[in-house]
Structures are given as structure tokens and as C-alpha cells.
Write an enzyme that holds these catalytic residues in place. Structure first.
Site, PDB file in Angstrom:
ATOM      1  N   ASP A   1       9.119   9.142  -2.052  1.00  0.00           N
ATOM      2  CA  ASP A   1       9.326   7.685  -1.329  1.00  0.00           C
ATOM      3  C   ASP A   1       8.165   6.788  -1.411  1.00  0.00           C
ATOM      4  O   ASP A   1       7.035   7.085  -0.743  1.00  0.00           O
ATOM      5  CB  ASP A   1      10.111   7.930  -0.119  1.00  0.00           C
ATOM      6  CG  ASP A   1      10.726   6.638   0.467  1.00  0.00           C
ATOM      7  OD1 ASP A   1      11.781   6.145  -0.071  1.00  0.00           O
ATOM      8  OD2 ASP A   1      10.348   5.904   1.469  1.00  0.00           O
TER       9      ASP A   1
ATOM     10  N   ASN B   1       7.447  -5.719  -0.685  1.00  0.00           N
ATOM     11  CA  ASN B   1       8.442  -6.745  -1.562  1.00  0.00           C
ATOM     12  C   ASN B   1       8.159  -7.968  -0.602  1.00  0.00           C
ATOM     13  O   ASN B   1       8.065  -9.135  -1.253  1.00  0.00           O
ATOM     14  CB  ASN B   1       9.562  -6.516  -1.526  1.00  0.00           C
ATOM     15  CG  ASN B   1      10.100  -5.477  -2.539  1.00  0.00           C
ATOM     16  OD1 ASN B   1       9.279  -5.748  -3.689  1.00  0.00           O
ATOM     17  ND2 ASN B   1      11.057  -4.613  -2.753  1.00  0.00           N
TER      18      ASN B   1
ATOM     19  N   ASP C   1       8.902  -5.149  -8.592  1.00  0.00           N
ATOM     20  CA  ASP C   1       9.583  -4.597  -9.706  1.00  0.00           C
ATOM     21  C   ASP C   1       8.346  -3.999 -10.802  1.00  0.00           C
ATOM     22  O   ASP C   1       8.435  -2.807 -11.244  1.00  0.00           O
ATOM     23  CB  ASP C   1      10.295  -5.435 -10.473  1.00  0.00           C
ATOM     24  CG  ASP C   1      11.663  -5.650  -9.802  1.00  0.00           C
ATOM     25  OD1 ASP C   1      12.153  -5.019  -8.906  1.00  0.00           O
ATOM     26  OD2 ASP C   1      12.295  -6.701 -10.258  1.00  0.00           O
TER      27      ASP C   1
ATOM     28  N   GLU D   1      13.504   2.467  -4.014  1.00  0.00           N
ATOM     29  CA  GLU D   1      12.079   3.101  -4.281  1.00  0.00           C
ATOM     30  C   GLU D   1      11.745   4.511  -4.172  1.00  0.00           C
ATOM     31  O   GLU D   1      10.783   5.048  -3.937  1.00  0.00           O
ATOM     32  CB  GLU D   1      11.099   2.399  -3.015  1.00  0.00           C
ATOM     33  CG  GLU D   1      11.410   2.885  -1.551  1.00  0.00           C
ATOM     34  CD  GLU D   1      12.378   1.891  -0.722  1.00  0.00           C
ATOM     35  OE1 GLU D   1      12.218   2.022   0.528  1.00  0.00           O
ATOM     36  OE2 GLU D   1      13.242   1.496  -1.538  1.00  0.00           O
TER      37      GLU D   1
END
Length: 310
Positions: free
Chosen positions: A177, A185, A194, A221
Site C-alpha cells: 500500500d 493526490n 496517476d 493504491e
């Protein structure tokens, strides 16, 4: 033509109880393909599972296990169900052909064979299989990162669990993770997020680089690394390589309370599949260990399944 070129043109398994028939088919195909052979049904099934031919030419009438039984077994096993089968047999009646096609065969050739016809039918079935495989690869690939998607992971885990269980070999799984990715983000924007996911997936593939290893995007993620035939020590080595890859990339993460650059947390589980264990058990252990690593401060991994330490 080299063996590598012939393998690229297709690996063909010829199954017939008469060696002279195998020699005829081998002579027709050897210039373009890698040709394997088996003289009985059980051996054919073993080769199909371990060598994964692209096409099987199968005699219908054999002592013991006949071609229809072999075809049924091939279709029933996930690891061989996608291999097309052409029946090559002395049987000639429409009823025989109907039975063969009903058993799951892709085509039917009557003996004595014509070499040109055999080559043409083989090329046709290999073309169809490659087109089908290409479409399947698209369905099983994460569009953003290019690694396997959740569906591909589930299918592969199930297949490797059964295969390693038969052989008494371990299966390792790493859940990964990205730490504080929502903050990433929010700070850098989703386009940057991305791009980072793509870099992260590539780093994982470099860390788990064996042919049998599978890197998959499990969701958002979170990623999964499936490591068949690898014990806890080997899986720990993969985790260390991934952490080294992230250090080398040094992707800035100004919003992270853990580190100035992007980091990841991991849970590593390893089991030898047994009669009373399931793939879901491996997933549960890896998931629990991942959350333990996150709870302890992130940017680390935790290991379970000590019975697999080599």
C-alpha cells in the site's frame, strides 16, 4: 530455424499410442514448430500441465484412457482448459466427428493425414488462439499501470495455489500500500498521482522479476505481488528490493507525515497449500500484516507464515 523460433511459432503436443503416427505428424510440423509427444493419456495430461503447449493433436482411440477422456480432463482443469485440441484419428464417420467436437475439440482430421492439411489446420488454430489470448490479456490488465488487474490476480492465485499444493511448494504473497496516497493526490493532483502509480508499478515489476511472479493492482493504491514457489526469505528479499527501488526513485511527497519521499507499507504472507487451507487464508494473513505495518508507523513490512522460512 532455431528451437526458440519454433517455440515462438507454437509448441505442439502430439498424442498417439502408435509411434509411427507421431513420427508422421512430427515430420509434418518440425520445420515450423516445437513438437512434444506422448504415447498415452496420463502422460499427455502431465505434459499439458507442465509444458503448456499452444495446441494438442490428439488420437481418439487409445488403450486405457482414450482421447475423449483426455479432452474432458483438459477442459476441466483451469491450467489447460484454454489449449485447443485437434482430434487426429482413423475414425471417419460424421458421428465420430460430432462426438469429437462435442467433447470440446476445435477441429477433426481423419487418418491417413495429409501433411499440407495438417499444417494448414494447425496454423488456423494457432492464429485463433493468439487472437483469443491477446483479447484475454487486455481483459486481465490494469489500463493505467499495465500490470495485472484484480481479476487476473484472483485467477492466477487460484491456479498457483492448486499447482503448488500438488507439489508441496510454498506460495508467498505481498500486499503493498502506498503510504498517504490520498494526501499525495490532494497535494500534487490526480494526474501526478496517476503518473506515480505507473512508476510504482514498474518498480514492483523490477523487484519481482521472475517469470512466474505476478504484480497486480489490487485496488486504488494497493497492489499485490504473487510469488509462487518462494519461501518467506525469498519474499522478504522482494520487499527489500522494492524499498530500494523507491529510495532510488525518490519521488517527492511533501504532504507525507512519514517521509519526504514516497514510501510503502507491506504485509508478507507465506503458506504451503494444504488440504484444510484456502487462497483466502493467504490473503487474510497478508492483509492483516499490511495493516499492522501501517499501524506501526508505515514505510516498513511485516512478515507472517514462518512455516515457509527457507
Amino acid at each position: 530455424m532455431s528451437w526458440t523460433d519454433m517455440a515462438l511459432n507454437g509448441r505442439i503436443l502430439v498424442v498417439d499410442d502408435a509411434m509411427e503416427n507421431i513420427q508422421i505428424l512430427h515430420g509434418a510440423l518440425q520445420d515450423e514448430h516445437e513438437v512434444l509427444f506422448a504415447l498415452d493419456g496420463p502422460r499427455a495430461l502431465d505434459i499439458a500441465r507442465t509444458q503448456q503447449p499452444d495446441l494438442i493433436l490428439l488420437d481418439a482411440v487409445m488403450p486405457g484412457m482414450d482421447g475423449y477422456a483426455v479432452c474432458k480432463e483438459l477442459l476441466a482443469a483451469p491450467e489447460t482448459s484454454d489449449i485447443p485440441v485437434i482430434f487426429v484419428t482413423a475414425l471417419k464417420s460424421p458421428e465420430d466427428e460430432t462426438r469429437a467436437l462435442g467433447a470440446g475439440a476445435a477441429d477433426f482430421i481423419s487418418k491417413p493425414v495429409n501433411a499440407a492439411v495438417v499444417r494448414a489446420r494447425v496454423r488456423t488454430q494457432l492464429t485463433v488462439k493468439r487472437q483469443r489470448d491477446a483479447l484475454r490479456a487486455l481483459i486481465l490488465t490494469d489500463a493505467l499501470t499495465g500490470v495485472a488487474n484484480r481479476r487476473a490476480f484472483d485467477e492466477r492465485l487460484d491456479a498457483e495455489w492448486r499447482r503448488c499444493g500438488r507439489a508441496g511448494l510454498p506460495v508467498a504473497l505481498i500486499f503493498v500500500d502506498i503510504d498517504h496516497f490520498k494526501l499525495y493526490n490532494d497535494h500534487y493532483g490526480h494526474q501526478a498521482g496517476d503518473a506515480t502509480l505507473i512508476q510504482f508499478a514498474a518498480a514492483m515489476r523490477r523487484a519481482a522479476a521472475r517469470t512466474q511472479d505476478l504484480v497486480a493492482r489490487y485496488g486504488g493504491e494497493e497492489f499485490a505481488v504473487l510469488l509462487p514457489q518462494l519461501d518467506s526469505r525469498g519474499a522478504t528479499g522482494v520487499a527489500h528490493r522494492l524499498m530500494a527501488e523507491l529510495e532510488r526513485l525518490a519521488i517527492p511527497h511533501a504532504a507525507s507525515p512519514t517521509a519526504p519521499c514516497l514510501t510503502a507499507s507491506m504485509g508478507i504472507a507465506c503458506m504451503v497449500p494444504g488440504e484444510h487451507s484456502l487462497p483466502a487464508d493467504l490473503i487474510q494473513v497478508a492483509d492483516t500484516l499490511l495493516y499492522q505495518a501501517k499501524a506501526e508507523g508505515r514505510n516498513r513490512f511485516r512478515l507472517g507464515g514462518a512455516e515457509c522460512i527457507g
